[in-house]
Write a protein that holds these residues in place. Structure first.
Motif, mmCIF file in Angstrom:
data_model
loop_
_atom_site.group_PDB
_atom_site.id
_atom_site.type_symbol
_atom_site.label_atom_id
_atom_site.label_comp_id
_atom_site.label_asym_id
_atom_site.label_seq_id
_atom_site.Cartn_x
_atom_site.Cartn_y
_atom_site.Cartn_z
ATOM 1 N N VAL A 188 4.436 -36.017 -7.175
ATOM 2 C CA VAL A 188 3.029 -36.196 -7.521
ATOM 3 C C VAL A 188 2.458 -34.811 -7.791
ATOM 4 O O VAL A 188 2.732 -33.867 -7.044
ATOM 5 C CB VAL A 188 2.245 -36.895 -6.393
ATOM 6 C CG1 VAL A 188 0.746 -36.872 -6.678
ATOM 7 C CG2 VAL A 188 2.730 -38.329 -6.228
ATOM 8 N N GLY B 224 3.176 -39.622 -10.195
ATOM 9 C CA GLY B 224 1.741 -39.820 -10.332
ATOM 10 C C GLY B 224 1.029 -38.481 -10.392
ATOM 11 O O GLY B 224 1.644 -37.421 -10.241
ATOM 12 N N LEU C 61 1.163 -44.402 -15.933
ATOM 13 C CA LEU C 61 1.292 -43.338 -14.945
ATOM 14 C C LEU C 61 0.207 -43.513 -13.888
ATOM 15 O O LEU C 61 -0.975 -43.638 -14.213
ATOM 16 C CB LEU C 61 1.155 -41.974 -15.619
ATOM 17 C CG LEU C 61 1.405 -40.756 -14.740
ATOM 18 C CD1 LEU C 61 2.861 -40.724 -14.277
ATOM 19 C CD2 LEU C 61 1.077 -39.476 -15.502
ATOM 20 N N ARG C 62 0.582 -43.490 -12.635
ATOM 21 C CA ARG C 62 -0.384 -43.754 -11.571
ATOM 22 C C ARG C 62 -1.262 -42.534 -11.308
ATOM 23 O O ARG C 62 -0.774 -41.404 -11.214
ATOM 24 C CB ARG C 62 0.340 -44.141 -10.285
ATOM 25 C CG ARG C 62 -0.618 -44.560 -9.185
ATOM 26 C CD ARG C 62 0.083 -45.261 -8.071
ATOM 27 N NE ARG C 62 -0.859 -45.721 -7.064
ATOM 28 C CZ ARG C 62 -0.507 -46.296 -5.925
ATOM 29 N NH1 ARG C 62 0.774 -46.510 -5.672
ATOM 30 N NH2 ARG C 62 -1.425 -46.678 -5.065
ATOM 31 N N SER C 63 -2.558 -42.764 -11.212
ATOM 32 C CA SER C 63 -3.503 -41.721 -10.831
ATOM 33 C C SER C 63 -4.006 -42.004 -9.421
ATOM 34 O O SER C 63 -4.413 -43.131 -9.108
ATOM 35 C CB SER C 63 -4.685 -41.670 -11.805
ATOM 36 O OG SER C 63 -5.670 -40.768 -11.339
#
Length: 300
Positions: A27, A45, A69-71
């Motif tokens: 991350v 992320g 894409l994870r935020s």
């Protein structure tokens, strides 16, 4: 590195970060994530800063694909529980000096480091653009990045900009961030590694008068127009006012009529590829500018 055993990396604070093996679930602060992507590494992320809204800022993302894409949020809205639940094995953050993690609250940064391995790389004014880029390259290599650094592309872009800046009558360049329809922030070139780098390649950068902030001088658009720049590097991050919001100001319109306006991202990815793109953008502006240059490559 410690082959066959734990993974180790010493960050720009001098902190040794240790993980059980080479991290694969990373991350990263969005700028750092975009940099790793340029090296062929896709982060698990990303997170943003206090300047960002609920959605990731596309300007900071560079070529990093945001779809899917994870935020984990930005600034005070960083969701530490969700980030930890995603089980990353490394967090990559940036600092603007002093070792403080940029973009999130200090207490959140403290809790983050208590629970996860964190690497912090310094992108602040005391670092050279070469030095920043080299540190990210070192991290990417330690993470076994599949894509080599685009060294040849960067050398070509540097030579091109040096030639454009060295021609007779080369233009005067002003870097700024639009606050709103009345106010502008003028960048102090020596406090921004990317601007300092283009200055070293021969670009004639306008340095605002002393007074005000360390990195920016706050002025009216009348004061900005009075500097009569031939090229304007305009901040395109989401926290900067877009050109459409400035149209009611006659002084901004005067700047647009006189100068070539081109995009500038103060938080561009820290890779050879991204820096080559930036230098090419400046070379295009410097080589093709002239009075009444208009919007040039644009800032929309």
């Amino acid at each position: 590195m410690n082959p066959g055993k734990s993974w180790e990396f010493t960050d720009d604070r001098g902190h040794l970060t240790v993980a059980p093996g080479r991290p694969a679930r990373v991350v990263a602060y969005i700028q750092a994530g975009a940099t790793l992507w340029d090296h062929g590494l896709r982060p698990l992320g990303i997170f943003g800063s206090h300047h960002d809204g609920a959605a990731p800022d596309p300007a900071k993302a560079g070529e990093l694909p945001l779809d899917g894409l994870r935020s984990f949020g930005a600034g005070s809205a960083l969701d530490l529980d969700a980030l930890h639940a995603a089980e990353p094995d490394l967090v990559v953050a940036v600092s603007y000096g002093g070792g403080q993690v940029y973009g999130i609250d200090p207490e959140a940064a403290k809790h983050l480091e208590e629970r996860l391995p964190v690497v912090v790389l310094d992108v602040g004014k005391d670092r050279t653009l070469d030095g920043i880029r080299d540190r990210f390259t070192a991290l990417a290599r330690a993470l076994d990045a599949p894509r080599p650094a685009a060294g040849a592309e960067l050398e070509r872009a540097e030579s091109r900009l040096r030639a454009a800046a060295g021609r007779p009558g080369a233009p005067r360049v002003l870097a700024l961030s639009a606050a709103d329809s009345e106010t502008a922030y003028l960048a102090r070139p020596l406090t921004w590694p990317d601007l300092r780098a283009v200055g070293e390649l021969g670009v004639d950068l306008i340095d605002p008068e002393e007074g005000g902030g360390a990195n920016w001088r706050t002025v009216t658009w009348a004061e900005a127009a009075a500097l009569e720049p031939d090229v304007v590097l305009a901040d395109v991050r989401a926290n900067a006012a877009p050109p459409a919001r400035l149209l009611d100001n006659a002084h901004w319109r005067a700047v647009e009529e006189r100068a070539r306006i081109v995009a500038w991202n103060p938080e561009a990815p820290c890779s050879h590829l991204a820096h080559a793109r930036f230098l090419d953008t400046v070379a295009d502006a410097v080589g093709g500018s002239g009075t009444g240059g208009g919007s040039g490559t644009g800032t929309e």
